[in-house]
Write a protein that holds these residues in place. Structure first.
Motif, mmCIF file in Angstrom:
data_model
loop_
_atom_site.group_PDB
_atom_site.id
_atom_site.type_symbol
_atom_site.label_atom_id
_atom_site.label_comp_id
_atom_site.label_asym_id
_atom_site.label_seq_id
_atom_site.Cartn_x
_atom_site.Cartn_y
_atom_site.Cartn_z
ATOM 1 N N ASP A 194 0.921 -1.389 -0.187
ATOM 2 C CA ASP A 194 0.002 0.113 -0.089
ATOM 3 C C ASP A 194 0.819 1.407 0.066
ATOM 4 O O ASP A 194 0.627 2.351 -0.621
ATOM 5 C CB ASP A 194 -0.762 0.129 1.204
ATOM 6 N N TRP A 246 -6.020 -2.403 -11.222
ATOM 7 C CA TRP A 246 -7.107 -1.358 -10.698
ATOM 8 C C TRP A 246 -6.997 -0.966 -9.349
ATOM 9 O O TRP A 246 -7.668 -0.221 -8.969
ATOM 10 C CB TRP A 246 -8.399 -2.371 -10.626
ATOM 11 N N ARG A 247 -6.352 -1.538 -8.499
ATOM 12 C CA ARG A 247 -5.869 -1.072 -7.173
ATOM 13 C C ARG A 247 -5.073 0.374 -7.297
ATOM 14 O O ARG A 247 -5.594 1.293 -6.434
ATOM 15 C CB ARG A 247 -5.169 -2.135 -6.255
ATOM 16 N N GLU A 281 -7.670 2.548 -8.012
ATOM 17 C CA GLU A 281 -8.765 2.960 -7.132
ATOM 18 C C GLU A 281 -7.848 4.020 -6.161
ATOM 19 O O GLU A 281 -8.286 5.151 -5.564
ATOM 20 C CB GLU A 281 -8.950 1.677 -6.077
ATOM 21 N N GLU A 282 -6.623 3.722 -6.008
ATOM 22 C CA GLU A 282 -5.771 4.817 -5.252
ATOM 23 C C GLU A 282 -5.798 6.376 -5.975
ATOM 24 O O GLU A 282 -5.953 7.234 -5.238
ATOM 25 C CB GLU A 282 -4.230 4.292 -5.285
ATOM 26 N N CYS A 283 -5.800 6.322 -7.062
ATOM 27 C CA CYS A 283 -5.833 7.500 -7.922
ATOM 28 C C CYS A 283 -7.477 8.018 -7.602
ATOM 29 O O CYS A 283 -7.273 9.332 -7.347
ATOM 30 C CB CYS A 283 -5.882 7.446 -9.623
ATOM 31 N N LYS A 284 -8.230 7.260 -7.613
ATOM 32 C CA LYS A 284 -9.706 7.959 -7.322
ATOM 33 C C LYS A 284 -9.697 8.499 -6.113
ATOM 34 O O LYS A 284 -10.305 9.423 -5.636
ATOM 35 C CB LYS A 284 -10.851 6.847 -7.375
ATOM 36 N N SER A 285 -9.155 7.879 -5.132
ATOM 37 C CA SER A 285 -9.291 8.361 -3.697
ATOM 38 C C SER A 285 -8.045 9.480 -3.674
ATOM 39 O O SER A 285 -8.578 10.471 -2.887
ATOM 40 C CB SER A 285 -8.699 6.991 -2.895
ATOM 41 N N THR A 293 -9.791 8.168 -14.604
ATOM 42 C CA THR A 293 -8.949 6.932 -14.863
ATOM 43 C C THR A 293 -9.471 6.163 -15.973
ATOM 44 O O THR A 293 -10.549 6.264 -16.321
ATOM 45 C CB THR A 293 -9.344 6.404 -13.800
ATOM 46 N N LYS A 353 -17.947 -3.267 -14.855
ATOM 47 C CA LYS A 353 -16.990 -3.466 -13.465
ATOM 48 C C LYS A 353 -16.192 -1.906 -13.712
ATOM 49 O O LYS A 353 -15.964 -1.539 -12.475
ATOM 50 C CB LYS A 353 -16.179 -4.362 -13.721
ATOM 51 N N GLU A 397 -18.603 0.779 -12.529
ATOM 52 C CA GLU A 397 -18.582 0.861 -11.053
ATOM 53 C C GLU A 397 -17.569 1.237 -10.188
ATOM 54 O O GLU A 397 -17.592 2.074 -9.209
ATOM 55 C CB GLU A 397 -18.634 -0.729 -10.437
ATOM 56 N N LYS A 398 -16.353 1.138 -10.938
ATOM 57 C CA LYS A 398 -15.078 1.624 -10.063
ATOM 58 C C LYS A 398 -14.675 3.076 -10.461
ATOM 59 O O LYS A 398 -13.800 3.686 -9.978
ATOM 60 C CB LYS A 398 -13.916 0.803 -10.675
#
Lengths: 312, 312
Positions: free
Chosen positions: A160, A190-191, A194-198, A205, A240, A243-244
């Motif tokens: 992480d 995709w993780r 997700e980190e980019c989105k967060s 993305t 998917k 959704e992400k």
């Protein structure tokens, strides 16, 4: 389900009789891949959507190169031969990376033989991400868009802290050059997305997928070990991605189906297919009506589009 | 028989394990042919020897285009379709020539299909010779050399006044930009080259020859009706070139033989072979040891040279 609209996303969206062309690694079939001379030439030839790959070196500098390790067929010792072993970029400082040059292909290798017309250039180095961002930021028009692939190191895929650092270093550089509106964050992992989105929700993305791994890509450490298992999603991969929170879906040319494409369109996703190089593949993508074609041969795609009555 | 040494000639001469690469019409396999964007890109990619074609338009302006008549597969009406008839350049003023654009190929034609990877560029015009000369003269280094083909109009091949005017207009422009030391005067028409020797003896001359006419070139009005009858010269063509005061001999790739090449070398001529595009032809030229390869695909030649242990 109206989503935020990003200028960088719209640049990749097709239209009636219009399919966009994305230069892959600059335009690897024509110019030296992932090099400043290649990017500059691609842009000068009017190709304004560029795909390229970013990894970190040991001192945390984001650099533009495809593999996590120096790639034998494209790296030479400065003034010498092609390399014969592959140190990891992450183990080399920026200064150590200056001992290697790129811009040539070893045409005696299988990889080299895939790009027999690529122009060769001597005496150039792996670029920093900053070099490309600076060049694009200084162009007279703000019309060049970057499909910035964040490469996920298979050895760090569960780390992480490393993932946060990678995303943070990359987005910090893009912000510094004020290019958020011209950049997509693009990955197989995709993780990472997700980190980019967060941590950087103001960036769109772009979700890379590959079901049928292409034997030609083996050894280029692409999607094999970092992406989610999507084999069972079938034509529901775009759902998917949606959704992400993804804006683009980037399926491999072997995997795209008319049904999947239709689902993506209905969800408002932009579909950019990679890596589309043969005339047969190009014509099939035109027939399907994808939004964008990611290619090593932009001239070939332009000519197939023109002859089919399409713009780009 | 020591001859005058010209800097422009030496730039095309090979050396041990070194064969020079000349971009044909810029580099027609990659970039739009005989266009400024093509020439600039070719130069930026490190190809410093450029071949291109010059004809006069109605008001006497030397312009860069291959055929005497506008070429259907490469000329469009501005903002419109490809042309469907072929007016002669010599019948159009410079201003009338602005109604046409180049930079695209009609990929539905036989000609277009010969260059399926050529990058396409919209909204550009036939360049004046002055545009290329100005660009080359303004480069920071004086290391770009021009193989300037003077096209001989078959309708005017016996017209002494026209020939004198053509040579005078072209050489005047090169002198104006102070590029005599970077320019070869190159032609299929040996009477034009005689006129060059007579009225502009400070320029080196380059003698194009073609015995076996390539069917692919029919319709491109090249050597067919303007050159001397050289069929009976056999391997003694270089002797004739030497007698005429030529510095370069430029045989077609179908015609060159090891014996002819050896005669040329013994006479001190530089041998630059055109147009060498296939891997088989490139490898044969490397085996023969020619001085220079004139090609539409400089990247392909670079890679074949590199893999055979040659520089360029």
């Amino acid at each position: 389900m109206k989503k935020h609209s990003y200028r960088a996303v719209e640049a990749f969206r097709g239209a009636d009789k219009t399919i966009r062309i994305v230069g892959h690694r600059g335009a690897r079939g024509v110019f030296p891949e992932n090099t400043m001379i290649g990017f500059k030439s691609t842009i000068e030839m009017g190709i304004n959507l560029l795909e390229f790959d970013v990894v970190l070196c040991a001192d945390g500098v984001p650099v533009i190169t495809h593999n996590h390790a120096l790639h034998v067929p494209t790296f030479k010792h400065v003034g010498g031969d092609f390399i014969d072993h592959e140190p990891k970029v992450l183990d080399l400082t920026w200064s150590q990376l200056q001992c290697f040059e790129v811009g040539r292909l070893d045409s005696s290798t299988q990889y080299g033989q895939r790009f027999p017309d690529q122009l060769q250039f001597a005496g150039i180095k792996v670029p920093k991400l900053d070099e490309l961002l600076g060049h694009v930021a200084n162009l007279s028009e703000n019309n060049v868009y970057l499909m910035l692939e964040i490469k996920s190191d298979p050895n760090h895929v569960n780390n992480d802290i490393f993932r946060k650092k990678l995303v943070s270093e990359v987005t910090k550089r893009v912000r510094h050059f004020d290019l958020i509106n011209q950049t997509l964050l693009h990955s197989f992992d995709w993780r990472i997305l997700e980190e980019c989105k967060s941590s950087a929700p103001d960036f769109p993305t772009s979700f890379l997928t590959q079901i049928n791994h292409n034997p030609a890509d083996v050894g280029e450490d692409s999607s094999l070990s970092v992406g989610p298992n999507i084999k069972n999603y079938g034509d529901h991969i775009p759902d998917k991605v949606f959704e992400k929170g993804g804006s683009l879906w980037c399926p491999n040319v072997q995997d795209i189906t008319p049904t999947g494409l239709k689902r993506a369109k209905n969800l408002g996703l932009v579909t950019a297919v990679w890596t589309v190089n043969t005339v047969e593949e190009i014509d099939r993508m035109i027939e399907y009506g994808v939004d964008a074609i990611v290619t090593d041969y932009p001239g070939r795609v332009q000519q197939r589009l023109a002859v089919n009555g399409y713009n780009w």
